[in-house]
Design a protein around this motif. Structure first.
Motif, short mmCIF file in Angstrom:
data_model
loop_
_atom_site.label_atom_id
_atom_site.label_comp_id
_atom_site.label_asym_id
_atom_site.label_seq_id
_atom_site.Cartn_x
_atom_site.Cartn_y
_atom_site.Cartn_z
N TYR A 74 0.83 -1.20 0.00
CA TYR A 74 0.00 0.00 0.00
C TYR A 74 0.87 1.25 0.00
O TYR A 74 0.43 2.33 0.42
CB TYR A 74 -0.94 -0.02 1.21
N ARG A 77 -1.09 4.54 -3.96
CA ARG A 77 -2.55 4.56 -3.80
C ARG A 77 -3.21 3.80 -4.95
O ARG A 77 -4.01 4.36 -5.71
CB ARG A 77 -3.04 6.00 -3.72
N GLN A 79 -5.43 1.40 -4.85
CA GLN A 79 -6.87 1.16 -4.70
C GLN A 79 -7.69 2.29 -5.32
O GLN A 79 -8.65 2.05 -6.06
CB GLN A 79 -7.23 1.00 -3.23
N GLN A 80 -7.31 3.50 -4.98
CA GLN A 80 -8.01 4.67 -5.53
C GLN A 80 -7.88 4.71 -7.04
O GLN A 80 -8.85 4.96 -7.76
CB GLN A 80 -7.44 5.95 -4.90
N TRP A 83 -10.09 1.81 -8.63
CA TRP A 83 -11.53 2.07 -8.60
C TRP A 83 -11.89 3.23 -9.52
O TRP A 83 -12.94 3.20 -10.19
CB TRP A 83 -12.04 2.30 -7.18
N TYR A 101 -21.64 -1.31 -5.81
CA TYR A 101 -21.51 -1.22 -4.35
C TYR A 101 -20.99 -2.52 -3.73
O TYR A 101 -20.43 -2.51 -2.63
CB TYR A 101 -22.83 -0.80 -3.71
N GLU A 104 -16.98 -1.85 -4.30
CA GLU A 104 -16.29 -0.61 -3.95
C GLU A 104 -15.56 -0.71 -2.61
O GLU A 104 -14.45 -0.16 -2.45
CB GLU A 104 -17.27 0.56 -3.92
N THR A 105 -16.12 -1.45 -1.67
CA THR A 105 -15.48 -1.56 -0.35
C THR A 105 -14.12 -2.27 -0.43
O THR A 105 -13.27 -2.05 0.44
CB THR A 105 -16.38 -2.32 0.65
N TYR A 107 -11.92 -1.57 -2.36
CA TYR A 107 -10.95 -0.53 -2.70
C TYR A 107 -10.89 0.55 -1.63
O TYR A 107 -10.28 1.60 -1.83
CB TYR A 107 -11.30 0.04 -4.09
N GLN A 108 -11.52 0.26 -0.51
CA GLN A 108 -11.49 1.18 0.63
C GLN A 108 -10.85 0.53 1.86
O GLN A 108 -10.36 1.23 2.75
CB GLN A 108 -12.92 1.64 0.97
N ASN A 109 -10.86 -0.79 1.92
CA ASN A 109 -10.30 -1.52 3.06
C ASN A 109 -9.02 -2.23 2.64
O ASN A 109 -8.89 -2.66 1.50
CB ASN A 109 -11.32 -2.54 3.59
N GLU A 110 -8.13 -2.37 3.57
CA GLU A 110 -6.85 -3.00 3.27
C GLU A 110 -6.84 -4.47 3.69
O GLU A 110 -7.20 -4.79 4.81
CB GLU A 110 -5.70 -2.26 3.97
#
Length: 199
Positions: A74, A77, A79-80, A83, A101, A104-105, A107-110
């Motif tokens: 990580y 960036r 993930q950002q 997405w 939906y 998308e999560t 790409y927000q959680n590691e």
């Protein structure tokens, strides 16, 4: 029947066809991690044509590590970026809003390990497509398996070799049909009909 396959970041249609065909699939976790494969990459169709999205992995020393012990990096960036690329490519797809939906999560959680990230994504995709396949991990590395061994069958250079019916893609007005892209292309474009395109 049981098959042996590699882990895969957002499986393509060939990969999905195996999950649909076999009752049980073992994901190879004990092999040495292979670079430049679908283990940490997928292909979407962007406004400029096919685009590879690659998950960076940590360099844990110089020794060879197993796929199961390969950690996601990580430090950038990604993930950002991934997405944003996915949303840009598929925002106008008929079913993007219906399914986005679910993903998308991710790409927000590691996630620490690549194999866990990939498998959780694959489970969601199987649920959405109503593919009832039991996913397991290997517990030891076996170099040669007599049958149903697909560990070497996924080469990004040969992506278009797998044949499946064509469907309307977002950029069909710009490009000829692109075969065997990652599952997002199929799901966002075809929605509930997706399962009929993977054999």
């Amino acid at each position: 029947m049981k098959a042996l396959i590699p882990t895969c970041y957002i499986p393509n249609n060939f990969y999905l066809s195996l999950l649909k065909k076999f009752d049980t699939v073992e994901i190879e976790k004990e092999e040495h991690f292979c670079k430049q494969t679908y283990r940490n990459r997928c292909t979407i169709l962007s406004a400029n044509g096919p685009l590879d999205l690659i998950i960076p992995v940590r360099k844990d020393g110089t020794h060879k590590r197993s796929t199961g012990q390969t950690r996601i990096s990580y430090s950038e960036r990604w993930q950002q970026q991934h997405w944003r690329s996915i949303a840009s490519a598929y925002a106008k797809a008929p079913f993007f809003e219906d399914y986005a939906y679910h993903f998308e999560t991710f790409y927000q959680n590691e996630f620490e390990f690549l194999c866990d990230f990939n498998t959780q994504l694959t489970r969601i995709i199987c649920d959405l497509l109503e593919i009832n396949c039991e996913l397991r991990f290997t517990t030891e590395f076996v170099p040669t398996v007599a049958s149903n061994d697909f560990r070497q069958a996924f080469d990004p250079a040969n992506r278009q070799q797998f044949q499946h019916p064509a469907y309307t893609q977002v950029f069909s007005d710009r490009f000829e049909f692109e075969k065997n892209l990652c599952a997002f292309d199929l799901i966002f474009n075809c929605g509930p009909e997706s399962i009929s395109y993977i054999g």
